[in-house]
Design a protein around this motif. Structure first.
Motif, PDB file in Angstrom:
ATOM      1  N   UNK A 180      17.361   6.356  18.474  1.00  0.00           N
ATOM      2  CA  UNK A 180      16.296   6.202  19.482  1.00  0.00           C
ATOM      3  C   UNK A 180      16.821   6.672  20.848  1.00  0.00           C
ATOM      4  N   UNK A 181      18.032   6.249  21.185  1.00  0.00           N
ATOM      5  CA  UNK A 181      18.617   6.669  22.465  1.00  0.00           C
ATOM      6  C   UNK A 181      18.706   8.179  22.554  1.00  0.00           C
ATOM      7  N   UNK A 182      19.162   8.765  21.477  1.00  0.00           N
ATOM      8  CA  UNK A 182      19.342  10.217  21.524  1.00  0.00           C
ATOM      9  C   UNK A 182      17.992  10.921  21.605  1.00  0.00           C
ATOM     10  N   UNK A 183      16.973  10.338  20.949  1.00  0.00           N
ATOM     11  CA  UNK A 183      15.632  10.900  21.049  1.00  0.00           C
ATOM     12  C   UNK A 183      15.083  10.768  22.470  1.00  0.00           C
ATOM     13  N   UNK A 184      15.341   9.617  23.067  1.00  0.00           N
ATOM     14  CA  UNK A 184      14.874   9.412  24.448  1.00  0.00           C
ATOM     15  C   UNK A 184      15.535  10.434  25.369  1.00  0.00           C
ATOM     16  N   UNK A 185      16.826  10.647  25.150  1.00  0.00           N
ATOM     17  CA  UNK A 185      17.524  11.644  25.969  1.00  0.00           C
ATOM     18  C   UNK A 185      16.907  13.016  25.794  1.00  0.00           C
ATOM     19  N   UNK A 186      16.632  13.374  24.550  1.00  0.00           N
ATOM     20  CA  UNK A 186      16.133  14.729  24.368  1.00  0.00           C
ATOM     21  C   UNK A 186      14.685  14.862  24.834  1.00  0.00           C
ATOM     22  N   UNK A 187      13.902  13.760  24.707  1.00  0.00           N
ATOM     23  CA  UNK A 187      12.546  13.799  25.252  1.00  0.00           C
ATOM     24  C   UNK A 187      12.593  13.908  26.771  1.00  0.00           C
ATOM     25  N   UNK A 188      13.513  13.172  27.386  1.00  0.00           N
ATOM     26  CA  UNK A 188      13.643  13.217  28.848  1.00  0.00           C
ATOM     27  C   UNK A 188      13.963  14.633  29.292  1.00  0.00           C
ATOM     28  N   UNK A 189      14.878  15.233  28.577  1.00  0.00           N
ATOM     29  CA  UNK A 189      15.307  16.586  28.913  1.00  0.00           C
ATOM     30  C   UNK A 189      14.132  17.545  28.816  1.00  0.00           C
ATOM     31  N   UNK A 190      13.361  17.414  27.723  1.00  0.00           N
ATOM     32  CA  UNK A 190      12.248  18.349  27.540  1.00  0.00           C
ATOM     33  C   UNK A 190      11.153  18.177  28.569  1.00  0.00           C
ATOM     34  N   UNK A 191      10.924  16.933  28.986  1.00  0.00           N
ATOM     35  CA  UNK A 191       9.798  16.781  29.901  1.00  0.00           C
ATOM     36  C   UNK A 191      10.234  16.877  31.372  1.00  0.00           C
ATOM     37  N   UNK A 192      11.538  16.988  31.615  1.00  0.00           N
ATOM     38  CA  UNK A 192      12.011  17.081  33.009  1.00  0.00           C
ATOM     39  C   UNK A 192      11.680  18.444  33.607  1.00  0.00           C
ATOM     40  N   UNK A 193      11.508  18.420  34.914  1.00  0.00           N
ATOM     41  CA  UNK A 193      11.307  19.659  35.658  1.00  0.00           C
ATOM     42  C   UNK A 193      12.513  20.575  35.415  1.00  0.00           C
ATOM     43  N   UNK A 232      23.652  13.046  33.841  1.00  0.00           N
ATOM     44  CA  UNK A 232      22.424  13.051  33.055  1.00  0.00           C
ATOM     45  C   UNK A 232      22.752  12.469  31.687  1.00  0.00           C
ATOM     46  N   UNK A 233      21.711  12.127  30.884  1.00  0.00           N
ATOM     47  CA  UNK A 233      21.982  11.482  29.589  1.00  0.00           C
ATOM     48  C   UNK A 233      22.875  12.312  28.665  1.00  0.00           C
ATOM     49  N   UNK A 234      22.927  13.617  28.900  1.00  0.00           N
ATOM     50  CA  UNK A 234      23.829  14.434  28.089  1.00  0.00           C
ATOM     51  C   UNK A 234      25.228  14.519  28.677  1.00  0.00           C
ATOM     52  N   UNK A 294      16.892  19.481  37.756  1.00  0.00           N
ATOM     53  CA  UNK A 294      16.598  19.248  36.336  1.00  0.00           C
ATOM     54  C   UNK A 294      17.385  18.051  35.808  1.00  0.00           C
ATOM     55  N   UNK A 295      18.682  18.052  36.030  1.00  0.00           N
ATOM     56  CA  UNK A 295      19.518  16.950  35.540  1.00  0.00           C
ATOM     57  C   UNK A 295      19.097  15.624  36.182  1.00  0.00           C
ATOM     58  N   UNK A 296      18.722  15.687  37.460  1.00  0.00           N
ATOM     59  CA  UNK A 296      18.292  14.480  38.163  1.00  0.00           C
ATOM     60  C   UNK A 296      17.014  13.921  37.549  1.00  0.00           C
ATOM     61  N   UNK A 297      16.064  14.798  37.287  1.00  0.00           N
ATOM     62  CA  UNK A 297      14.795  14.340  36.746  1.00  0.00           C
ATOM     63  C   UNK A 297      14.981  13.785  35.332  1.00  0.00           C
ATOM     64  N   UNK A 298      15.790  14.493  34.561  1.00  0.00           N
ATOM     65  CA  UNK A 298      16.107  14.048  33.208  1.00  0.00           C
ATOM     66  C   UNK A 298      16.690  12.629  33.238  1.00  0.00           C
ATOM     67  N   UNK A 299      17.620  12.452  34.137  1.00  0.00           N
ATOM     68  CA  UNK A 299      18.272  11.152  34.273  1.00  0.00           C
ATOM     69  C   UNK A 299      17.278  10.062  34.665  1.00  0.00           C
ATOM     70  N   UNK A 300      16.432  10.393  35.620  1.00  0.00           N
ATOM     71  CA  UNK A 300      15.466   9.407  36.120  1.00  0.00           C
ATOM     72  C   UNK A 300      14.490   9.019  35.011  1.00  0.00           C
TER      73      UNK A 300
END
Lengths: 204, 204
Positions: free
Chosen positions: B140-153, B180-182, B40-46
């Motif tokens: 924007x960065x924080x939104x991107x992080x949270x979007x990444x987190x939500x859409x990650x496996x 990861x971004x968090x 999960x953290x890997x996908x979020x990061x990617x």
């Protein structure tokens, strides 16, 4: 860390061997644990326990040498051999006088693959020679440990997947699989909880 | 712990994926290290790094919606959408007025699979709405992080071996793949040296 119920027969069937790292350590997942198993320590332990079990049950298992091997023993070695004939037989050595200083060795302990048979016998006699009779059991144990160590597969020595599987299953069936006869660990365990903490999935 | 040269292209080719434990962590050996990678953290990061890269290179990559999605925006949402039109475009949102309070969304950021498109747009607007203009980049960065987190496996979500391989390789190619971004770790590394110490093959 290690609960006993883990090692039931059902449990052993459920472990999963992931593979090997650094040509030495096998990674095995089981339920909520990850095991790293050192192939040398594991093999040493397994051989030791096999020998110990036979010793305890007085069923020595001998690897027959055919033809027998003829070796020369010094006077003090001969004396030691006679004095501990029973103990030597119990761990699998079968020998008889062959005239003069020569002895015929027709059996050595099973499982001690890859050792020079003569060297093995000399070494065991040497270990027993100066022992006080009251400590002879300890001396035998310590010899079994060192023989197990010498004949065990080494780190970096190639095991097939099939051999690894067999070794790991035999190890996990032991009453105490976690330490080799020298007290070094055979298994390092990581719980799911520990791993989750490292990944900060659990904060505490 | 992490040397930079590890992550050269040659190095990446040499890693070996052993398998997965606890349906979440992938075990990867590379040279003299063992990596555990949280999927999960890997996908979020990617995902995060893909989005960030495009943002930096001003090449937004849009996932076209066909037909476009028509949504209603409140007055304050409309105002936010116009005010940050450029920023929204740069992360991949393409929209235009559709009469009255309605807007037509014809593109959303690529890589954000599996999210409700409307929800995504509302959420980003919501995140930007009360931001001071000087802090909009952070927002924007924080939104991107949270979007990444939500859409990650997620952990426990089944990845095929092929998907895992692709994910791990993309992760390892990043300049800083380790968090990861968090800020949570994506990778836990064990060196051969550490493991040998645990097994008491090295005493120090």
């Amino acid at each position: 860390l290690f609960e006993n119920q883990f090692l039931t027969k059902e449990a052993i069937a459920e472990h999963h061997i992931l593979g090997q790292i650094f040509d030495t350590y096998w990674l095995v997942s089981f339920s909520d644990k990850l095991f790293m198993i050192d192939q040398h320590a594991a093999h040493e332990k397994v051989i030791y326990e096999r020998l110990m079990k036979r010793l305890k049950e007085k069923q020595s298992m001998t690897q027959t040498l055919s033809p027998p091997m003829i070796i020369s023993l010094s006077k003090s070695e001969q004396e030691t051999a006679y004095r501990f004939e029973q103990e030597l037989l119990e761990i699998g050595f079968v020998f008889e006088p062959f005239g003069g200083n020569e002895f015929s060795i027709s059996g050595i302990p099973a499982d001690l693959y890859g050792m020079q048979e003569a060297e093995l016998f000399y070494e065991v006699l040497d270990g027993l020679m100066n022992e006080h009779p009251s400590k002879v059991n300890d001396a035998i144990l310590s010899k079994i440990a060192s023989m197990s160590c010498k004949s065990a597969v080494k780190g970096n020595q190639r095991l097939s997947d099939e051999e690894a599987k067999y070794l790991i299953e035999e190890l996990l069936r032991l009453d105490n699989p976690y330490n080799c006869p020298h007290g070094r660990p055979t298994i390092i365990a990581f719980t799911k909880y520990e791993i989750e903490r490292k990944f900060k999935r659990i904060i505490s």
